[in-house]
Motif scaffolding. Structure first.
Motif, mmCIF file in Angstrom:
data_model
loop_
_atom_site.group_PDB
_atom_site.id
_atom_site.type_symbol
_atom_site.label_atom_id
_atom_site.label_comp_id
_atom_site.label_asym_id
_atom_site.label_seq_id
_atom_site.Cartn_x
_atom_site.Cartn_y
_atom_site.Cartn_z
ATOM 1 N N MET A 1 0.734 -1.190 0.042
ATOM 2 C CA MET A 1 -0.084 0.019 0.134
ATOM 3 C C MET A 1 0.741 1.191 0.057
ATOM 4 N N PRO A 2 0.468 2.312 -0.872
ATOM 5 C CA PRO A 2 1.374 3.537 -0.873
ATOM 6 C C PRO A 2 1.228 4.319 0.520
ATOM 7 N N LEU A 3 2.023 5.072 0.863
ATOM 8 C CA LEU A 3 2.020 5.922 1.928
ATOM 9 C C LEU A 3 1.069 7.024 1.331
ATOM 10 N N LYS A 4 0.361 7.637 2.354
ATOM 11 C CA LYS A 4 -0.397 8.541 2.054
ATOM 12 C C LYS A 4 -0.050 9.940 2.610
ATOM 13 N N LEU A 5 0.109 11.074 1.878
ATOM 14 C CA LEU A 5 0.403 12.259 2.374
ATOM 15 C C LEU A 5 -0.672 13.323 2.106
ATOM 16 N N GLN A 6 -0.817 14.101 3.183
ATOM 17 C CA GLN A 6 -1.707 15.299 2.938
ATOM 18 C C GLN A 6 -1.045 16.550 3.093
ATOM 19 N N THR A 7 -1.156 17.371 2.254
ATOM 20 C CA THR A 7 -0.591 18.748 2.160
ATOM 21 C C THR A 7 -1.782 19.628 2.849
ATOM 22 N N ILE A 8 -1.560 20.223 3.971
ATOM 23 C CA ILE A 8 -2.654 20.955 4.736
ATOM 24 C C ILE A 8 -2.444 22.272 4.624
ATOM 25 N N ILE A 9 -3.457 22.992 3.970
ATOM 26 C CA ILE A 9 -3.201 24.438 3.893
ATOM 27 C C ILE A 9 -3.863 25.038 5.121
ATOM 28 N N ALA A 10 -2.882 25.670 5.707
ATOM 29 C CA ALA A 10 -3.406 26.016 7.290
ATOM 30 C C ALA A 10 -4.236 27.367 7.458
ATOM 31 N N SER A 11 -4.078 28.336 6.497
ATOM 32 C CA SER A 11 -4.849 29.781 6.692
ATOM 33 C C SER A 11 -6.153 29.662 6.145
ATOM 34 N N THR A 12 -7.087 30.191 6.717
ATOM 35 C CA THR A 12 -8.451 30.015 6.323
ATOM 36 C C THR A 12 -8.997 31.421 6.239
ATOM 37 N N ARG A 13 -8.193 32.461 6.154
ATOM 38 C CA ARG A 13 -8.564 33.825 5.969
ATOM 39 C C ARG A 13 -9.061 34.340 4.672
ATOM 40 N N PRO A 14 -9.804 35.047 4.275
ATOM 41 C CA PRO A 14 -10.115 35.710 2.952
ATOM 42 C C PRO A 14 -8.820 36.470 2.419
ATOM 43 N N GLY A 15 -8.568 35.934 1.009
ATOM 44 C CA GLY A 15 -7.520 36.793 0.505
ATOM 45 C C GLY A 15 -6.066 36.123 0.712
ATOM 46 N N ARG A 16 -6.089 35.102 1.285
ATOM 47 C CA ARG A 16 -4.885 34.212 1.565
ATOM 48 C C ARG A 16 -4.117 33.805 0.734
ATOM 49 N N ILE A 17 -2.882 33.294 0.672
ATOM 50 C CA ILE A 17 -1.799 32.887 -0.476
ATOM 51 C C ILE A 17 -1.868 31.549 -0.247
ATOM 52 N N GLY A 18 -1.998 30.858 0.986
ATOM 53 C CA GLY A 18 -2.082 29.283 1.005
ATOM 54 C C GLY A 18 -2.280 28.434 0.083
ATOM 55 N N PRO A 19 -3.422 28.729 -0.430
ATOM 56 C CA PRO A 19 -3.839 27.917 -1.590
ATOM 57 C C PRO A 19 -3.209 27.704 -2.665
ATOM 58 N N ALA A 20 -2.590 28.895 -3.209
ATOM 59 C CA ALA A 20 -1.387 29.040 -4.197
ATOM 60 C C ALA A 20 -0.080 28.384 -3.851
ATOM 61 N N VAL A 21 0.423 28.427 -2.755
ATOM 62 C CA VAL A 21 1.452 27.736 -2.008
ATOM 63 C C VAL A 21 1.075 26.125 -2.067
ATOM 64 N N GLY A 22 -0.031 25.775 -1.490
ATOM 65 C CA GLY A 22 -0.230 24.457 -1.341
ATOM 66 C C GLY A 22 -0.411 23.803 -2.581
ATOM 67 N N ARG A 23 -1.074 24.180 -3.300
ATOM 68 C CA ARG A 23 -1.144 23.419 -4.839
ATOM 69 C C ARG A 23 0.372 23.256 -5.686
ATOM 70 N N TRP A 24 1.288 24.039 -5.519
ATOM 71 C CA TRP A 24 2.289 24.030 -5.868
ATOM 72 C C TRP A 24 3.039 22.956 -5.008
ATOM 73 N N PHE A 25 3.304 22.735 -3.812
ATOM 74 C CA PHE A 25 4.005 21.954 -3.169
ATOM 75 C C PHE A 25 3.166 20.498 -3.552
ATOM 76 N N HIS A 26 1.875 20.448 -3.651
ATOM 77 C CA HIS A 26 1.094 19.328 -3.861
ATOM 78 C C HIS A 26 1.609 18.616 -5.001
ATOM 79 N N SER A 27 1.801 19.638 -5.996
ATOM 80 C CA SER A 27 2.091 19.033 -7.352
ATOM 81 C C SER A 27 3.647 18.421 -7.543
ATOM 82 N N VAL A 28 4.529 19.074 -6.566
ATOM 83 C CA VAL A 28 5.902 18.612 -6.624
ATOM 84 C C VAL A 28 5.726 17.257 -5.787
ATOM 85 N N ALA A 29 5.054 17.169 -4.746
ATOM 86 C CA ALA A 29 4.777 15.693 -4.202
ATOM 87 C C ALA A 29 4.315 14.878 -5.022
#
Length: 187
Positions: A1-29
């Motif tokens: 079974m493959p190991l499962k990794l979650q990339t968790i975007i921690a910021s929840t505020r409006p206008g956050r940059i976290g989703p853009a950074v999270g998508r980048w890291f997720h694609s690298v992983a």
């Protein structure tokens, strides 16, 4: 079974940059191929300030938002928290999400992709490392630090990593896989 990794975007505020950074890291992983990867956004769980009547170690959850968060966290073998720095600390949304659960985090490794001003969120990541250790997690010293991420967004608001970010991610992921495999035996 493959190991499962979650990339968790921690910021929840409006206008956050976290989703853009999270998508980048997720694609690298995903491209590195060491894990079955999923991208998790804390904003999707809408966790109120901790509101369970029992201590999380009992896993006697009463609220549906807690049960959903528990299922999500329990499904992973390792985590990468994508976190900004707020006043030298992780955002309250990350602290709250960590506090909601206990057993689900135990004996799993984690790492941090931090971002912010000149410090690149390093103080936030360091404070969070202390928190996760009390949840019996193994916080890795490897991480990705991003200074001024808003200057690295393209016209579509996608994060464009530089060579130091890519190199840090490529160093972090093999270490995370080693720890995830080793700690799996403890669970």
């Amino acid at each position: 079974m493959p190991l499962k990794l979650q990339t968790i975007i921690a910021s929840t505020r409006p206008g956050r940059i976290g989703p853009a950074v999270g998508r980048w890291f997720h694609s690298v992983a995903q491209a590195q191929g060491r894990f079955e990867c999923s991208l998790v956004d804390l904003a999707d769980f809408a966790l109120p300030v901790y509101d369970e009547p029992q201590h999380p170690s009992r896993q006697d959850y009463k609220h549906e938002h807690t049960k959903a968060w528990s299922r999500s966290v329990a499904a992973a073998d390792a985590y990468v928290f994508v976190t900004p720095e707020y006043n030298y600390s992780p955002p309250p949304s990350l602290v709250n999400a960590l506090d909601y659960l206990y057993v689900e985090w135990n004996y799993k490794p984690c790492a941090f992709v931090s971002y912010g001003g000149v410090s690149g969120g390093l103080r936030s990541a360091q404070a969070a490392r202390l928190m996760v250790s009390t949840l019996k997690m193994m916080p890795l010293p490897e991480g990705v630090m991003i200074q001024m991420p808003w200057q690295q967004l393209d016209e579509d608001k996608q994060f464009r990593a530089g060579p130091p970010h890519e190199a840090s991610a490529m160093t972090l992921l093999p270490e995370l896989a080693k720890w995830a495999q080793a700690l799996k035996a403890m669970r």
